[in-house]
Design a protein around this motif. Structure first.
Motif, short mmCIF file in Angstrom:
data_model
loop_
_atom_site.label_atom_id
_atom_site.label_comp_id
_atom_site.label_asym_id
_atom_site.label_seq_id
_atom_site.Cartn_x
_atom_site.Cartn_y
_atom_site.Cartn_z
N THR A 27 0.83 -1.20 0.00
CA THR A 27 0.00 0.00 0.00
C THR A 27 0.87 1.25 0.00
N ALA A 28 1.81 1.32 0.88
CA ALA A 28 2.78 2.42 0.96
C ALA A 28 4.08 1.84 1.48
N ALA A 29 5.17 2.11 0.82
CA ALA A 29 6.42 1.45 1.18
C ALA A 29 7.58 2.41 0.99
N SER A 30 8.58 2.25 1.85
CA SER A 30 9.84 2.96 1.70
C SER A 30 10.83 2.05 0.99
N ARG A 31 12.02 2.54 0.81
CA ARG A 31 13.04 1.72 0.16
C ARG A 31 13.40 0.53 1.04
N ASP A 32 13.45 0.71 2.36
CA ASP A 32 13.78 -0.38 3.26
C ASP A 32 12.68 -1.44 3.27
N ASP A 33 11.40 -1.00 3.25
CA ASP A 33 10.30 -1.97 3.19
C ASP A 33 10.40 -2.81 1.92
N LEU A 34 10.71 -2.17 0.83
CA LEU A 34 10.83 -2.88 -0.43
C LEU A 34 12.02 -3.84 -0.40
N ALA A 35 13.12 -3.42 0.20
CA ALA A 35 14.29 -4.29 0.29
C ALA A 35 13.99 -5.52 1.14
N GLY A 36 13.22 -5.34 2.23
CA GLY A 36 12.87 -6.48 3.05
C GLY A 36 11.99 -7.47 2.31
#
Length: 812
Positions: free
Chosen positions: A78-87
């Protein structure tokens, strides 16, 4: 489903304004369609163009596999930062982290994904909508519960033991989303579930959501699967309020149940391509041989088409029989025939002429050019072809015709460009040991490129085409391929002229009655040898063989034996062999000993003086009489007219039948073919006259009935032209609504688009499928063309409305 509004466009505008000149230039270079005429006048206008669905669709086929994988993972969140995407991608360290950064940079260069000041990554709305269920996940919880009321949310929170900050729907929904977004809390909750529920949830978390079919009639689903009700009560599964369709699992719940060890697919490293030494000289030598052979085959194929144009099938295209005929005459394989025909047609050298494909005037100009220039024309046409010419079989294995006018295929163009880009990534001085490895690399570079059903390995036909044209040689990019990849026309012409020698103007004649031409023969040499000999082979060297039949063909064309011998001597490297000279003169001695003349009729008689008088008669000059023998004349005028002219001149000829007997001429009396129907006076027919047969009257009645049916089936009125078709649109939303809601005026379409973009309520006049017209007030508008999802205040429920059935718009 995500609304297309102005919020994302504003974020893109702000990000574009913060870019430096070099970064903005990279965006413009990567999205040339957004800067074409007219040029954007502001950054805001550029942002609007970059977010148009058509513009995003053009950028997608050029993305590599890691970029598409990153974009799909971001669309699932829904909403993600670069770290969320990397995880999610397991790309926090090492090469995978570098690969993620490279993919994000590539997406940012194309303005498809960009970072914002809040630390989150933003995505173009059309790109997010490219996946129906990204990563096999359903919609997020907020979207699935948009139609639930506050009491239903309260009952779910009560089962979970969670107390919201306030007993309003918004606060209860926020509390439920906060709970289900915590993987640990979801795992602890599922651990307490019955065994059947745990098995159901585990299975649903790892499979794609079920697609709900179209439901016209039927009762709602009342029975739940074993263990399903427990999950429905706690919001782990969501079902529509009216219980239609399967229960759906929110994306947050599915990600939590998949566990921390599950990661989305991410392939940042391209497949390995086994390489072999390929020096520059080796590549150029093989490319030169391939290009010379292709140029010679192209001259042969188009020469056959110019002499005997291939017939078209009734369904369109050149069929297998004609392709086989052309290939046999030109001494080349079917893939070469298809490649030459498609490229020549795109270059304007061939065109449809009735039920055949004939050479154009441009072909005559092309045929007189040097081989390098001929190849350049075909290479440019092949590079821009919206199809793969070598495709000869469909999914069912049936033969496909050439020049069938297939729909444009953008993926084929991207595959062609991606193939040369894949080969260009190899280290200098090396080429692919197995060209099939380039196909695997192309799949990584251009995942959306179209493959052919006939290929046993990825892009085998395309690789074969590039090798035949000399764009690929020894598994590496040749100078021709490099010029095509760079889009440099001057470099392409220079490479073709450097690799290919000038057309051969001489031939080597053998005592075995053969003529061999090294390289590509000139247009004059080709025409000369084709007129007097039969071609046996074509390619890097072409071979012709002389025979009495072929020499007789040249003599029939008007050449004399001395002229033919002189012409062949002028192009011979060495003096003509004696066997060839003897063949020409021996054939010439018997040539013309028997003559055939066409005549409309023959005049013969027993008196030579009389026939000589007829031949010299001035009044008979228009007959075209010619004396063949003392007693035989021929006439260019048909027999009846010749007889009439001779009799008018005072002679008494008779006509003969084909068997030589005299034809008896009797006066012909004209007679009608059938009885004539009487015409009656205005007062009607008399009593003594028979009534006419009903044939004419019945036929007239049938014709009138057919005419009546045609008139009833014809359109009764012509719709008035829409005066708003040429009006400019303020946003993409307005353009989409205007395209589907054809019953709305320009003002109503703009008002509805404004309500969608600004999240305002609106009142519409809607015609249901039953034909009933209702007036409804809507809020929470979400556009999913050709439908509009909104909260209907009349039904107090979430409803879906078809844009074409909206007949009016007014403020709420």
């Amino acid at each position: 489903m995500f609304p297309i509004g102005k919020k994302n466009g504003s974020a893109l505008t702000a990000w574009l304004r913060g870019l430096g000149a070099a970064e903005l230039e990279r965006v413009l270079a990567a999205r040339p369609d957004a800067v074409s005429d007219p040029e954007p006048r502001s950054v805001g206008e550029l942002a609007d163009r970059l977010q148009r669905p058509a513009s995003v669709a053009l950028a997608l086929p050029r993305l590599a596999l890691p970029c598409l994988q990153v974009a799909e993972a971001l669309a699932a969140l829904t909403a993600a930062s670069r770290d969320d995407l990397a995880g999610l991608l397991d790309a926090s360290h090492g090469d995978r982290a570098h690969g993620l950064d490279a993919a994000l940079d590539a997406l940012a260069d194309r303005a498809l994904v960009w970072p914002a000041g809040d630390g989150l990554l933003h995505m173009a709305a059309p790109l997010r909508n490219a996946w129906g269920s990204p990563l096999g996940l359903d919609a997020p919880l907020v979207q699935l519960l948009a139609g639930s009321n506050s009491d239903e949310l309260g009952r779910m929170l009560a089962k979970l033991g969670v107390k919201p900050a306030a007993n309003r729907k918004e606060m209860r929904l926020a509390a439920l989303v906060d709970h289900h977004s915590d993987p640990d809390r979801v795992a602890a909750l599922v651990a307490k579930a019955p065994a059947a529920t745990r098995r159901l949830l585990d299975r649903r978390a790892r499979q794609a959501p079920e697609q709900q079919g179209f439901i016209m009639f039927g009762p709602p689903q009342t029975d739940s699967k074993p263990g399903e009700q427990w999950a429905l009560d706690r919001g782990l599964l969501i079902r529509e309020r009216h219980r239609y369709g399967p229960a759906r699992m929110p994306a947050e719940v599915a990600l939590a149940l998949r566990g921390s060890d599950w990661h989305a697919p991410f392939t940042p490293v391209p497949p390995d391509v086994r390489s072999a030494p390929a020096t520059v000289s080796d590549v150029e030598r093989e490319a030169a041989a391939a290009s010379m052979a292709f140029a010679a085959h192209a001259v042969s194929v188009l020469g056959v088409c110019a002499t005997a144009p291939p017939a078209l099938l009734k369904a369109g295209g050149v069929g297998a029989r004609e392709l086989s005929r052309i290939g046999k005459a030109a001494q080349c394989d079917e893939i070469l025939v298809r490649l030459v025909l498609e490229a020549a047609s795109a270059a304007g050298l061939l065109a449809r002429d009735g039920d055949r494909v004939a050479a154009t005037a441009s072909y005559d100009t092309w045929a007189g050019q040097e081989p390098a220039d001929q190849l350049t024309v075909l290479l440019r046409a092949w590079w821009a072809l919206p199809l793969t010419p070598g495709g000869s079989r469909d999914e069912d294995g049936k033969a496909l015709p050439a020049l069938a006018g297939a729909p444009p295929c953008g993926g084929c163009v991207q595959a062609r460009q991606g193939l040369l880009a894949a080969a260009a990534q190899l280290p200098p001085g090396e080429g692919a040991a197995n060209p099939a490895d380039l196909g695997a690399l192309l799949v990584w570079l251009r995942p959306l490129a179209d493959e052919l059903p006939q290929d046993t390995t990825p892009f085998a036909t395309l690789i074969r085409e590039a090798e035949l044209l000399g764009a690929l040689a020894r598994g590496a990019v040749s100078p021709i391929g490099a010029a095509l990849l760079a889009g440099d026309s001057e470099a392409l012409i220079h490479a073709c002229r450097r690799l290919m020698p000038a057309a051969s103007a001489t031939a080597r004649f053998g005592s075995d009655l053969t003529a061999v031409v090294a390289g590509t023969p000139s247009a004059y040499l080709l025409a000369l040898l084709d007129s007097a000999a039969d071609r046996e082979a074509a390619g890097a060297a072409s071979v012709w063989r002389f025979s009495p039949r072929s020499v007789r063909r040249a003599l029939d064309a008007g050449l004399t034996p001395d002229t033919l011998t002189a012409d062949l001597t002028a192009v011979a490297v060495e003096p003509l062999p004696q066997p060839l000279s003897y063949l020409i003169h021996d054939t010439a001695r018997s040539h013309g000993r028997v003559r055939v003349v066409s005549a409309a009729c023959v005049i013969h008689g027993e008196e030579p003086a009389l026939l000589a008088e007829l031949a010299a008669h001035r009044k008979l000059a228009q007959l075209g009489l010619r004396l063949l023998a003392p007693t035989v004349l021929i006439s260019r005028t048909p027999a009846d007219r010749t007889l009439e002219a001779l009799r008018a001149a005072g002679y008494a000829p008779v006509a003969e039948k084909p068997d030589g007997s005299v034809r008896i001429e009797r006066a012909q009396r004209p007679r009608a073919a059938g009885p004539v129907q009487p015409s009656y006076p205005p007062g009607g027919r008399s009593r003594t006259q028979r009534p006419s047969t009903p044939t004419t009257a019945a036929r007239a009645a049938v014709d009138l009935a057919a005419l009546a049916n045609r008139l009833r089936g014809a359109p009764q009125d012509i719709p008035e032209p829409d005066p708003w078709d040429n009006r400019p649109y303020d946003s993409d939303t307005e353009e989409i609504i205007a395209g589907y809601a054809r019953n709305l005026s320009f003002v109503d379409a703009r008002q509805l688009a404004h309500a969608v973009n600004e999240g305002q309520a609106i009142t519409i006049e809607y015609v249901a499928t039953s034909g009933n017209t209702t007036v409804r007030t809507l809020s929470g508008l979400e556009l999913d063309a050709p439908h509009l999802h909104a909260w209907c205040h009349l039904r107090n429920d979430e409803r879906m409305f078809t844009l074409s059935r909206i007949h009016g718009v007014m403020p709420a």
